[in-house]
Design a protein around this motif. Structure first.
Motif, PDB file in Angstrom:
ATOM      1  N   LYS A 182       0.832  -1.207   0.000  1.00 47.06           N
ATOM      2  CA  LYS A 182       0.000   0.000   0.000  1.00 47.06           C
ATOM      3  C   LYS A 182       0.863   1.252   0.000  1.00 47.06           C
ATOM      4  O   LYS A 182       0.551   2.246  -0.683  1.00 47.06           O
ATOM      5  N   GLU A 183       1.991   1.236   0.741  1.00 47.02           N
ATOM      6  CA  GLU A 183       2.869   2.413   0.811  1.00 47.02           C
ATOM      7  C   GLU A 183       3.428   2.769  -0.569  1.00 47.02           C
ATOM      8  O   GLU A 183       3.507   3.948  -0.936  1.00 47.02           O
ATOM      9  N   SER A 184       3.826   1.751  -1.325  1.00 44.55           N
ATOM     10  CA  SER A 184       4.368   1.998  -2.664  1.00 44.55           C
ATOM     11  C   SER A 184       3.309   2.595  -3.584  1.00 44.55           C
ATOM     12  O   SER A 184       3.578   3.538  -4.336  1.00 44.55           O
ATOM     13  N   LEU A 185       2.098   2.053  -3.522  1.00 44.24           N
ATOM     14  CA  LEU A 185       1.023   2.542  -4.386  1.00 44.24           C
ATOM     15  C   LEU A 185       0.612   3.961  -4.024  1.00 44.24           C
ATOM     16  O   LEU A 185       0.359   4.793  -4.898  1.00 44.24           O
ATOM     17  N   LEU A 186       0.538   4.243  -2.729  1.00 42.88           N
ATOM     18  CA  LEU A 186       0.201   5.605  -2.297  1.00 42.88           C
ATOM     19  C   LEU A 186       1.266   6.595  -2.748  1.00 42.88           C
ATOM     20  O   LEU A 186       0.955   7.715  -3.170  1.00 42.88           O
ATOM     21  N   ALA A 187       2.529   6.188  -2.679  1.00 41.10           N
ATOM     22  CA  ALA A 187       3.618   7.065  -3.106  1.00 41.10           C
ATOM     23  C   ALA A 187       3.544   7.335  -4.607  1.00 41.10           C
ATOM     24  O   ALA A 187       3.733   8.471  -5.057  1.00 41.10           O
ATOM     25  N   MET A 188       3.265   6.301  -5.401  1.00 37.49           N
ATOM     26  CA  MET A 188       3.131   6.496  -6.845  1.00 37.49           C
ATOM     27  C   MET A 188       1.922   7.353  -7.167  1.00 37.49           C
ATOM     28  O   MET A 188       1.953   8.211  -8.054  1.00 37.49           O
ATOM     29  N   ASN A 189       0.833   7.142  -6.447  1.00 44.42           N
ATOM     30  CA  ASN A 189      -0.368   7.952  -6.662  1.00 44.42           C
ATOM     31  C   ASN A 189      -0.072   9.425  -6.402  1.00 44.42           C
ATOM     32  O   ASN A 189      -0.478  10.310  -7.173  1.00 44.42           O
ATOM     33  N   LYS A 190       0.662   9.693  -5.321  1.00 42.92           N
ATOM     34  CA  LYS A 190       1.028  11.074  -4.983  1.00 42.92           C
ATOM     35  C   LYS A 190       1.947  11.664  -6.041  1.00 42.92           C
ATOM     36  O   LYS A 190       1.802  12.827  -6.440  1.00 42.92           O
ATOM     37  N   LEU A 191       2.899  10.860  -6.521  1.00 41.98           N
ATOM     38  CA  LEU A 191       3.809  11.334  -7.554  1.00 41.98           C
ATOM     39  C   LEU A 191       3.036  11.697  -8.825  1.00 41.98           C
ATOM     40  O   LEU A 191       3.293  12.735  -9.444  1.00 41.98           O
ATOM     41  N   ARG A 192       2.102  10.862  -9.212  1.00 40.35           N
ATOM     42  CA  ARG A 192       1.333  11.137 -10.423  1.00 40.35           C
ATOM     43  C   ARG A 192       0.483  12.393 -10.277  1.00 40.35           C
ATOM     44  O   ARG A 192       0.306  13.161 -11.232  1.00 40.35           O
ATOM     45  N   LYS A 193      -0.050  12.622  -9.083  1.00 40.63           N
ATOM     46  CA  LYS A 193      -0.794  13.864  -8.837  1.00 40.63           C
ATOM     47  C   LYS A 193       0.108  15.076  -9.046  1.00 40.63           C
ATOM     48  O   LYS A 193      -0.301  16.082  -9.655  1.00 40.63           O
ATOM     49  N   GLU A 194       1.337  15.000  -8.543  1.00 42.29           N
ATOM     50  CA  GLU A 194       2.276  16.116  -8.691  1.00 42.29           C
ATOM     51  C   GLU A 194       2.648  16.320 -10.156  1.00 42.29           C
ATOM     52  O   GLU A 194       2.736  17.456 -10.631  1.00 42.29           O
ATOM     53  N   VAL A 195       2.879  15.225 -10.869  1.00 42.30           N
ATOM     54  CA  VAL A 195       3.230  15.323 -12.288  1.00 42.30           C
ATOM     55  C   VAL A 195       2.078  15.924 -13.087  1.00 42.30           C
ATOM     56  O   VAL A 195       2.284  16.801 -13.951  1.00 42.30           O
ATOM     57  N   CYS A 200       3.663  23.502 -25.634  1.00 46.74           N
ATOM     58  CA  CYS A 200       5.057  23.233 -25.277  1.00 46.74           C
ATOM     59  C   CYS A 200       5.123  22.001 -24.381  1.00 46.74           C
ATOM     60  O   CYS A 200       4.562  21.990 -23.286  1.00 46.74           O
ATOM     61  N   GLU A 201       5.779  20.961 -24.848  1.00 49.27           N
ATOM     62  CA  GLU A 201       5.932  19.746 -24.057  1.00 49.27           C
ATOM     63  C   GLU A 201       7.151  19.883 -23.162  1.00 49.27           C
ATOM     64  O   GLU A 201       8.228  20.280 -23.601  1.00 49.27           O
ATOM     65  N   LYS A 202       6.978  19.533 -21.910  1.00 41.87           N
ATOM     66  CA  LYS A 202       8.033  19.725 -20.930  1.00 41.87           C
ATOM     67  C   LYS A 202       8.607  18.380 -20.507  1.00 41.87           C
ATOM     68  O   LYS A 202       7.874  17.498 -20.063  1.00 41.87           O
ATOM     69  N   ASP A 203       9.914  18.223 -20.654  1.00 42.95           N
ATOM     70  CA  ASP A 203      10.576  17.019 -20.152  1.00 42.95           C
ATOM     71  C   ASP A 203      10.663  17.099 -18.636  1.00 42.95           C
ATOM     72  O   ASP A 203      10.867  18.175 -18.063  1.00 42.95           O
ATOM     73  N   MET A 204      10.539  15.954 -17.990  1.00 38.80           N
ATOM     74  CA  MET A 204      10.479  15.953 -16.531  1.00 38.80           C
ATOM     75  C   MET A 204      10.978  14.626 -15.985  1.00 38.80           C
ATOM     76  O   MET A 204      10.762  13.572 -16.596  1.00 38.80           O
ATOM     77  N   GLU A 205      11.645  14.656 -14.850  1.00 42.75           N
ATOM     78  CA  GLU A 205      12.040  13.441 -14.145  1.00 42.75           C
ATOM     79  C   GLU A 205      11.839  13.656 -12.650  1.00 42.75           C
ATOM     80  O   GLU A 205      12.260  14.671 -12.097  1.00 42.75           O
ATOM     81  N   VAL A 206      11.186  12.698 -12.001  1.00 42.21           N
ATOM     82  CA  VAL A 206      10.948  12.762 -10.557  1.00 42.21           C
ATOM     83  C   VAL A 206      11.266  11.402  -9.956  1.00 42.21           C
ATOM     84  O   VAL A 206      10.788  10.372 -10.455  1.00 42.21           O
ATOM     85  N   CYS A 207      12.056  11.382  -8.895  1.00 46.87           N
ATOM     86  CA  CYS A 207      12.358  10.153  -8.142  1.00 46.87           C
ATOM     87  C   CYS A 207      12.035  10.395  -6.675  1.00 46.87           C
ATOM     88  O   CYS A 207      12.504  11.385  -6.091  1.00 46.87           O
TER      89      CYS A 207
END
Length: 513
Positions: free
Chosen positions: A427-440, A454-461
């Motif tokens: 659940k922790e991994s899925l919640l973290a990915m869900n939060k990351l996708r919201k930010e993206v 304008c397409e923007k390149d982006m990287e988030v870890c």
């Protein structure tokens, strides 16, 4: 891994469709509401929700007249907005959970609204057209109520509405999933497409071919492909026709364990609401006042002896006992088309023929279908056999050690780790990915407003609470989302794992070199 009952028992959802051009005079406010879920709520409550939504739309237009309001985050609720047609809005109000991390993604919920409207227009035409046909509103309310309720039943379990949640963060609604095939198979498929087109004679026609729940070929526009593909996965593929068998398709809701249940507050419609919206518990084809075709009713399609799929949802041809052939509206051309579906084992073919090209109705459609059988049967057998031999099963696109989602926004295509493998994540991994996708998604929305086109390149870890790595890379219209639970402690190790995946499975698209 599941949510506790305390976390879900108080959550609720409301969904409404309203027309800002209607009900502008005192005492006529109810006239603007075209659909409300749950319909059993008192009209005063429905008017309160719609009134608040209208106020928020009007207020936000002061600051952003060109860009429509998309989401309002309140303390206890999220309000998701989608202007489906000029001045016609769909709004979903979702009560927030008690979890510290958000369990919903606004973009995922908005795509549910978009899918409802796109499918509705494909079968019934635009909402505005139906309103102009019958200005009183009774016609559109009956159509919307039957259609949306049939759609929501795929999400309902008892009185729980299973909306896309953090457990679906490695899925992308509104896209198609393609079957990867070799050169020889591709040549056979193209040959079949040409035979299908020639079988219709001089009539312009379109085709869509699926293997299992995956797209093989299409001659339709991207938007029409998405709509027909979505409907096929919902109701027409072998998995959809198998009663009680959940589709393994990454696209859809089959595995209810992967969703989060929320109370839908389904109240039994009162006689007042039934007379206003109409009850969905009517004849499959029509009710006492209006002819209402209900294409999303489940378990209404079956395979005939000749291999064609049949349904009584569109009623029968006047004066006969022959089931009427389903029809759809194409978004690109605006044409009304007959929808003929044929199935051989794991292969499903959709053939779309202009209604205007068939002079003698069902008799003409039957003649075209017979021509297809005579000219394309051997090709169909050969293609199905070749695709079956090369098929790796429902885990064909699983990559050991990775849980991923690939999205090609330009082509509206996605590929992902199979749901059964995603379900192994914590659940922790899925919640973290869900939060990351919201930010993206928030960052993409800001970039779109600042510089349209304008397409923007982006990287988030991000390092999750359970030490898993959740990663996003976006470049040239393509997106990669990945969860690495068994990665090393260092970011360098996680980055290297992404590079290997990109080089091996994405032709280096997401490599940093």
């Amino acid at each position: 891994m599941g949510l506790s009952s305390a976390a879900t028992e108080n959550e609720s959802v409301e969904l409404c469709i309203f027309d800002l051009r209607r009900g502008q005079h005192e005492g006529q406010e109810l006239d603007k509401i075209l659909f409300f879920f749950p319909a059993g709520l008192p009209f005063s409550k429905q008017l309160s929700v719609v009134g608040l939504s209208e106020g928020l739309i009007t207020f936000t237009r002061i600051f952003s007249p060109e860009a429509a309001c998309e989401v309002i985050e309140a303390e206890r609720h999220s309000h998701i907005f989608y202007e489906v047609e000029p001045d016609i809005w769909m709004v979903m109000v979702v009560e927030k959970s008690n979890d510290s991390e958000p369990i919903w993604r606004d973009d995922a919920l908005r795509k549910v609204l978009k899918e409802i409207h796109s499918l509705f227009v494909m079968f019934h035409g635009t909402i505005r057209t139906l309103l102009e046909k019958e200005p009183g509103g009774g016609l559109i309310r009956r159509h919307l109520y039957s259609f949306v309720m049939d759609y929501l039943r795929d999400y309902l379990v008892g009185k729980k509405l299973l909306l896309p949640s953090f457990r679906d963060c490695l899925k992308e609604q509104g896209t198609v999933q393609m079957l990867t095939i070799g050169r020889e198979a591709a040549i056979e498929v193209q040959s079949l497409v040409r035979v299908l087109e020639s079988s219709a004679g001089n009539m312009p026609c379109y085709s869509l071919i699926l293997f299992q729940d995956l797209l093989v070929s299409t001659t339709l526009s991207p938007d029409d492909t998405i709509n027909l593909f979505t409907y096929a996965v919902l109701r027409l593929t072998p998995q959809a026709l198998s009663v009680g068998v959940s589709s393994w398709s990454y696209l859809r809701k089959g595995n209810t364990a992967s969703s989060v249940a929320i109370e839908s507050n389904i109240a039994i419609p009162s006689s007042a609401s039934e007379s206003f919206y109409g009850s969905s518990e009517v004849s499959p084809t029509e009710d006492s006042q209006y002819h209402v075709v209900r294409p999303l009713q489940s378990e209404k399609w079956s395979k005939g002896k000749d291999g064609y799929l049949v349904t009584d949802l569109w009623g029968a041809e006047v004066g006969t006992w022959v089931f009427a052939t389903p029809t759809v509206w194409l978004r690109q051309t605006g044409e009304r088309m007959y929808l003929c579906a044929y199935q051989h084992r794991n292969l499903t073919l959709l053939l779309l023929i202009p209604v205007s090209s068939i002079a003698n109705g069902e008799q003409g459609v039957s003649a075209v279908k017979q021509q297809v059988l005579e000219q394309a049967s051997l090709k169909i057998l050969k293609v199905e056999e070749k695709l079956s031999k090369g098929w790796g099963g429902e885990n064909a696109y699983h990559v050991s050690g990775y849980r991923y989602l690939l999205v090609d926004g330009d082509r509206n295509v996605s590929r992902a780790t199979p749901p059964t493998k995603v379900a192994t994540l914590t659940k922790e991994s899925l919640l973290a990915m869900n939060k990351l996708r919201k930010e993206v998604e928030l960052e993409k929305s800001r970039a779109k407003l600042d510089n349209v086109g304008c397409e923007k390149d982006m990287e988030v870890c991000i390092r999750a609470k359970n030490n898993a790595w959740v990663i996003s890379r976006i470049t040239r219209g393509r997106e990669l989302y990945m969860v690495l639970e068994k990665a090393n402690e260092t970011l360098l190790y996680a980055t290297d794992a992404v590079e290997k995946f990109s080089n091996k499975y994405c032709d280096g698209t997401f490599s940093l070199d």
